[in-house]
Scaffold this active site. Sequence first.
Site, PDB file in Angstrom:
ATOM      1  N   GLY A 305       0.808  -1.215   0.000  1.00  9.72           N
ATOM      2  CA  GLY A 305       0.000   0.000   0.000  1.00  9.72           C
ATOM      3  C   GLY A 305       0.843   1.266   0.000  1.00  9.72           C
ATOM      4  O   GLY A 305       1.974   1.292  -0.492  1.00  9.72           O
ATOM      5  N   SER A 306       0.313   2.308   0.609  1.00 14.80           N
ATOM      6  CA  SER A 306       0.943   3.627   0.503  1.00 14.80           C
ATOM      7  C   SER A 306       2.254   3.752   1.265  1.00 14.80           C
ATOM      8  O   SER A 306       2.946   4.763   1.122  1.00 14.80           O
ATOM      9  CB  SER A 306      -0.036   4.706   0.988  1.00 14.80           C
ATOM     10  OG  SER A 306      -1.132   4.798   0.099  1.00 14.80           O
ATOM     11  N   THR A 307       2.623   2.754   2.083  1.00 15.32           N
ATOM     12  CA  THR A 307       3.952   2.825   2.690  1.00 15.32           C
ATOM     13  C   THR A 307       5.037   2.793   1.612  1.00 15.32           C
ATOM     14  O   THR A 307       6.150   3.276   1.826  1.00 15.32           O
ATOM     15  CB  THR A 307       4.179   1.669   3.676  1.00 15.32           C
ATOM     16  OG1 THR A 307       3.904   0.425   3.019  1.00 15.32           O
ATOM     17  CG2 THR A 307       3.271   1.808   4.894  1.00 15.32           C
ATOM     18  N   PHE A 308       4.703   2.251   0.440  1.00 15.58           N
ATOM     19  CA  PHE A 308       5.650   2.221  -0.677  1.00 15.58           C
ATOM     20  C   PHE A 308       5.888   3.621  -1.244  1.00 15.58           C
ATOM     21  O   PHE A 308       6.854   3.834  -1.986  1.00 15.58           O
ATOM     22  CB  PHE A 308       5.139   1.280  -1.771  1.00 15.58           C
ATOM     23  CG  PHE A 308       6.062   0.105  -2.017  1.00 15.58           C
ATOM     24  CD1 PHE A 308       6.481  -0.682  -0.960  1.00 15.58           C
ATOM     25  CD2 PHE A 308       6.497  -0.212  -3.288  1.00 15.58           C
ATOM     26  CE1 PHE A 308       7.325  -1.765  -1.174  1.00 15.58           C
ATOM     27  CE2 PHE A 308       7.338  -1.289  -3.522  1.00 15.58           C
ATOM     28  CZ  PHE A 308       7.758  -2.072  -2.455  1.00 15.58           C
ATOM     29  N   LYS A 309       5.014   4.559  -0.916  1.00 16.77           N
ATOM     30  CA  LYS A 309       5.216   5.932  -1.410  1.00 16.77           C
ATOM     31  C   LYS A 309       6.468   6.557  -0.820  1.00 16.77           C
ATOM     32  O   LYS A 309       7.041   7.472  -1.409  1.00 16.77           O
ATOM     33  CB  LYS A 309       3.991   6.781  -1.091  1.00 16.77           C
ATOM     34  CG  LYS A 309       2.783   6.436  -1.951  1.00 16.77           C
ATOM     35  CD  LYS A 309       1.530   7.143  -1.506  1.00 16.77           C
ATOM     36  CE  LYS A 309       0.333   6.662  -2.345  1.00 16.77           C
ATOM     37  NZ  LYS A 309      -0.953   7.070  -1.797  1.00 16.77           N
TER      38      LYS A 309
END
Length: 601
Positions: A305-309
């Site tokens: 999810g957005s932790t990859f951002k």
Amino acid sequence: MADRIEPLPHPQPSSPARPQAASKPRRLKALVAGLFSTNLAKTPTRLKLVGCAFLALYAVIAGRLVYFGLHQEQASVARRGGDVVAAARPDILDRNGDVLATDIRVMSVFAEPRRIIDKDEAVELLTAVLPDVDAADLRRRLGSRKGFIWVKRAVTPKQQEEVYRLGLPGVGFLPENKRVYPNGPLAAHVLGFANLDGVGVSGLEKYIDGQGLSELSGAGFRLTPDALSPITTSLDRKASYAARDELMKGIAKFKAKSGAAVILDVNTGEVVALASLPDYDPNTPADALDPNHINRVSVGVYEMGSTFKAISVAMALDSGKANLNSRVDARDSLRYGRFTIHDFHAQHRILTVPEVFTYSSNIGAARLALMVGVEGHKAFLRKLGQMSKLKTELPETAEPLVPKNWGELNTMTIAFGQGMNVSPLQAMMAVGALVNGGLLVTPTFLKRDEAAARKIATRVVKPETSEELRYVMRLNAEIGSAKIANVNGYFIGGKTGTADKIVHGRYAQDRVFTTFMAIMPADKPKYLVLTLLDEPQALPETHGYRTAAWNAGAVAGKIIERVGPLLGLPPRFELPTQPFPLLAKLGYGFANVPQSGGREH
């Protein structure tokens, strides 16, 4: 003629007599002759003497036969049972010397089927004393022609006494080692377990065997606990307990199916705490076979999810394609062929790079990744160790799931954490490198100091990039989606991640996988905390949301508040005046000033 008297000769000195030396052979000869003579007067004496001699000889022979019989039986049992007796294993300790796994000495009941006279009686008596022994199986094994079988391993002292009182020939006891885990399920997935034969089956127990312990045991070396040096792990027992406890409470509160929590030292790569629930007690290792009891931190692979951002923003900044003042167009949804990328909290305007992070903009992350390009994106992820299997001391590690035909659409979706599956520990390794100054350090479950870590570390981003990422993560804790975990006194930074789960090959809108990563403190990170929840439910107090900010973030905040003091990080109520000095030198005057914007996501 008178007789002439001759003078007597002068006596000559004679040589000294040796009566003893001369008499011994004569006496022995006389004794032997007397024994075998036919003199009837001496017969009773001779008979007594010969009888005593033979009696003494037979006594010596009988004694030796008894001695050899007993010792040969013990040696025979030792030879037959020696190969199956559990060998000693080294103690496993936490980083502070607390025992996590150790051996205790126990007695096990064995039988020699060839020596048992009445097998049915033996089965009946033994199963009466040992009710958990299967009677049919024991009868079958006693009926074999084997010289040695186990009846029951690791019996209690009371059971040993009761079996002893049965007095069954062919049934005996052998001492062996039993592996015990005094903290029960705590850190079970890291420790793994050893079976009844003392062989490591999973986790660090299996790793220890792979370092030569099993070869030594197999070569016939009878190792004792005193001869083995303990294994010191990176785990902190107290912090592990606190993390597991808060995770358990979070799973119950948000009605999640499962969850995990990890604390990683970003400077040494040490895993300080790891909990994956549901877990199992290694003292009853059969529970480990339940597929729901896997280690979700290293065996499970997920869309993060957005932790990859965090990775995508750092990539754009480090490549020079963007800086903190760059603008990204997020006015409309991003279309690619028949696919459309939306923002969860769309702003419908141009965003700065920090706003892309704090608003968790999918569109902004995709555009930043496209600036770097497909090959540059793949190269950056490969450099961060996201494209290959993570190798640690744990044998149980999964391969990441990477697109076979990687095009622009894959780069766009992976930029915001969709379309690529990695293990949570693998993602933590990448984020840890991005915040510790730019050095990639492979995680370890063994104790390691910072000097040793730097020797194996590789630089993946510039120190300036690392500080920029720490800044936006801190900003997100002040005004963005990480506010719920902004524990007073710890100056944390964080990033949420909410991914729709794939069910039957399609994304399910009603099932999510939530993650949260937090660094503490953001100015000089020491620890990276990750929490994840599988299918958390919305609650009235979360205003109907089931996204990460409301659940995984809340659990992370509880863990930080509880473990901070345990790990030597007491709260600082005076915040640092210059937390990001490199950014200030580069002219980013806003680096220490909270910005506006950001919502729970």
